[in-house]
Design a protein around this motif. Structure first.
Motif, PDB file in Angstrom:
ATOM      1  N   ARG A   9       0.846  -1.205   0.000  1.00 42.72           N
ATOM      2  CA  ARG A   9       0.000   0.000   0.000  1.00 42.72           C
ATOM      3  C   ARG A   9       0.873   1.242   0.000  1.00 42.72           C
ATOM      4  N   PRO A  10       0.459   2.295  -0.702  1.00 46.35           N
ATOM      5  CA  PRO A  10       1.244   3.533  -0.686  1.00 46.35           C
ATOM      6  C   PRO A  10       1.043   4.293   0.629  1.00 46.35           C
ATOM      7  N   ALA A  11       1.951   5.230   0.896  1.00 41.53           N
ATOM      8  CA  ALA A  11       1.803   6.110   2.053  1.00 41.53           C
ATOM      9  C   ALA A  11       0.602   7.019   1.805  1.00 41.53           C
ATOM     10  N   PRO A  12      -0.075   7.446   2.819  1.00 40.69           N
ATOM     11  CA  PRO A  12       0.193   7.210   4.224  1.00 40.69           C
ATOM     12  C   PRO A  12      -0.443   5.931   4.768  1.00 40.69           C
ATOM     13  N   ALA A  13      -1.213   5.202   3.974  1.00 40.14           N
ATOM     14  CA  ALA A  13      -1.900   4.012   4.480  1.00 40.14           C
ATOM     15  C   ALA A  13      -0.948   2.865   4.784  1.00 40.14           C
ATOM     16  N   GLY A  14       0.115   2.701   4.014  1.00 41.57           N
ATOM     17  CA  GLY A  14       1.026   1.574   4.189  1.00 41.57           C
ATOM     18  C   GLY A  14       1.663   1.485   5.560  1.00 41.57           C
ATOM     19  N   PRO A  15       2.348   2.531   6.009  1.00 44.81           N
ATOM     20  CA  PRO A  15       2.968   2.474   7.336  1.00 44.81           C
ATOM     21  C   PRO A  15       1.957   2.273   8.469  1.00 44.81           C
ATOM     22  N   GLY A  16       0.796   2.894   8.355  1.00 45.24           N
ATOM     23  CA  GLY A  16      -0.238   2.712   9.386  1.00 45.24           C
ATOM     24  C   GLY A  16      -0.752   1.286   9.422  1.00 45.24           C
ATOM     25  N   PHE A  17      -0.938   0.682   8.252  1.00 42.04           N
ATOM     26  CA  PHE A  17      -1.386  -0.706   8.179  1.00 42.04           C
ATOM     27  C   PHE A  17      -0.322  -1.633   8.777  1.00 42.04           C
ATOM     28  N   ALA A  18       0.945  -1.386   8.441  1.00 42.60           N
ATOM     29  CA  ALA A  18       2.036  -2.195   8.997  1.00 42.60           C
ATOM     30  C   ALA A  18       2.060  -2.101  10.520  1.00 42.60           C
ATOM     31  N   ALA A  19       1.907  -0.910  11.056  1.00 43.60           N
ATOM     32  CA  ALA A  19       1.907  -0.725  12.509  1.00 43.60           C
ATOM     33  C   ALA A  19       0.756  -1.488  13.161  1.00 43.60           C
ATOM     34  N   ALA A  20      -0.419  -1.474  12.527  1.00 43.54           N
ATOM     35  CA  ALA A  20      -1.573  -2.190  13.073  1.00 43.54           C
ATOM     36  C   ALA A  20      -1.332  -3.697  13.074  1.00 43.54           C
ATOM     37  N   VAL A  21      -0.745  -4.217  12.007  1.00 42.33           N
ATOM     38  CA  VAL A  21      -0.445  -5.652  11.950  1.00 42.33           C
ATOM     39  C   VAL A  21       0.591  -6.020  12.999  1.00 42.33           C
ATOM     40  N   LEU A  22       1.660  -5.245  13.097  1.00 43.52           N
ATOM     41  CA  LEU A  22       2.711  -5.531  14.066  1.00 43.52           C
ATOM     42  C   LEU A  22       2.190  -5.497  15.500  1.00 43.52           C
ATOM     43  N   ALA A  23       1.243  -4.625  15.773  1.00 49.16           N
ATOM     44  CA  ALA A  23       0.675  -4.521  17.122  1.00 49.16           C
ATOM     45  C   ALA A  23      -0.094  -5.785  17.507  1.00 49.16           C
ATOM     46  N   MET A  24      -0.571  -6.537  16.524  1.00 51.42           N
ATOM     47  CA  MET A  24      -1.334  -7.757  16.805  1.00 51.42           C
ATOM     48  C   MET A  24      -0.445  -8.990  16.965  1.00 51.42           C
ATOM     49  N   LEU A  25       0.817  -8.891  16.624  1.00 51.38           N
ATOM     50  CA  LEU A  25       1.708 -10.046  16.655  1.00 51.38           C
ATOM     51  C   LEU A  25       2.400 -10.187  18.002  1.00 51.38           C
ATOM     52  N   ASP A  26       2.790 -11.418  18.315  1.00 46.02           N
ATOM     53  CA  ASP A  26       3.462 -11.702  19.583  1.00 46.02           C
ATOM     54  C   ASP A  26       4.976 -11.487  19.529  1.00 46.02           C
ATOM     55  N   SER A  27       5.535 -11.423  18.327  1.00 45.85           N
ATOM     56  CA  SER A  27       6.981 -11.255  18.204  1.00 45.85           C
ATOM     57  C   SER A  27       7.286 -10.287  17.058  1.00 45.85           C
ATOM     58  N   PRO A  28       8.476  -9.705  17.071  1.00 48.54           N
ATOM     59  CA  PRO A  28       8.838  -8.754  16.025  1.00 48.54           C
ATOM     60  C   PRO A  28       8.922  -9.435  14.650  1.00 48.54           C
ATOM     61  N   VAL A  29       8.587  -8.691  13.617  1.00 47.52           N
ATOM     62  CA  VAL A  29       8.627  -9.173  12.248  1.00 47.52           C
ATOM     63  C   VAL A  29       9.266  -8.088  11.389  1.00 47.52           C
ATOM     64  N   ALA A  30      10.125  -8.515  10.474  1.00 45.83           N
ATOM     65  CA  ALA A  30      10.727  -7.560   9.540  1.00 45.83           C
ATOM     66  C   ALA A  30       9.642  -7.018   8.606  1.00 45.83           C
ATOM     67  N   VAL A  31       9.761  -5.741   8.267  1.00 46.38           N
ATOM     68  CA  VAL A  31       8.782  -5.107   7.375  1.00 46.38           C
ATOM     69  C   VAL A  31       9.513  -4.516   6.178  1.00 46.38           C
TER      70      VAL A  31
END
Length: 79
Positions: A9-31
């Protein structure tokens, strides 16, 4: 192999979407941010209409004023 989240997804939606996904995960993931397209508003003449359908928040942002037209929006972010 470690998981990697690829955001197309292009900015500004892409970084926000990535942050939302990462917040749901139990461990860090490369983006990897790799926008597949760029939003570019175009100058276009829009005829007077009674109804208009928007399928993206970008379409709403780029639309000219349409006094009296009923807007139908797909999704919560669009409305």
């Amino acid at each position: 192999m470690d998981p990697t989240l690829i955001i197309t997804r292009p900015a500004p939606a892409g970084p926000g979407f990535a942050a939302a996904v990462l917040a749901m995960l139990d461990s860090p993931v490369a983006v990897i941010h790799a926008p597949a397209f760029r939003i570019t508003p175009l100058a276009a003449k829009v005829p007077q209409v009674a109804h208009v359908i928007f399928t993206s928040v970008n379409g709403v942002a780029a639309a000219p004023a349409m006094p009296g037209a009923m807007a139908w929006c797909v999704g919560q972010a669009t409305g």
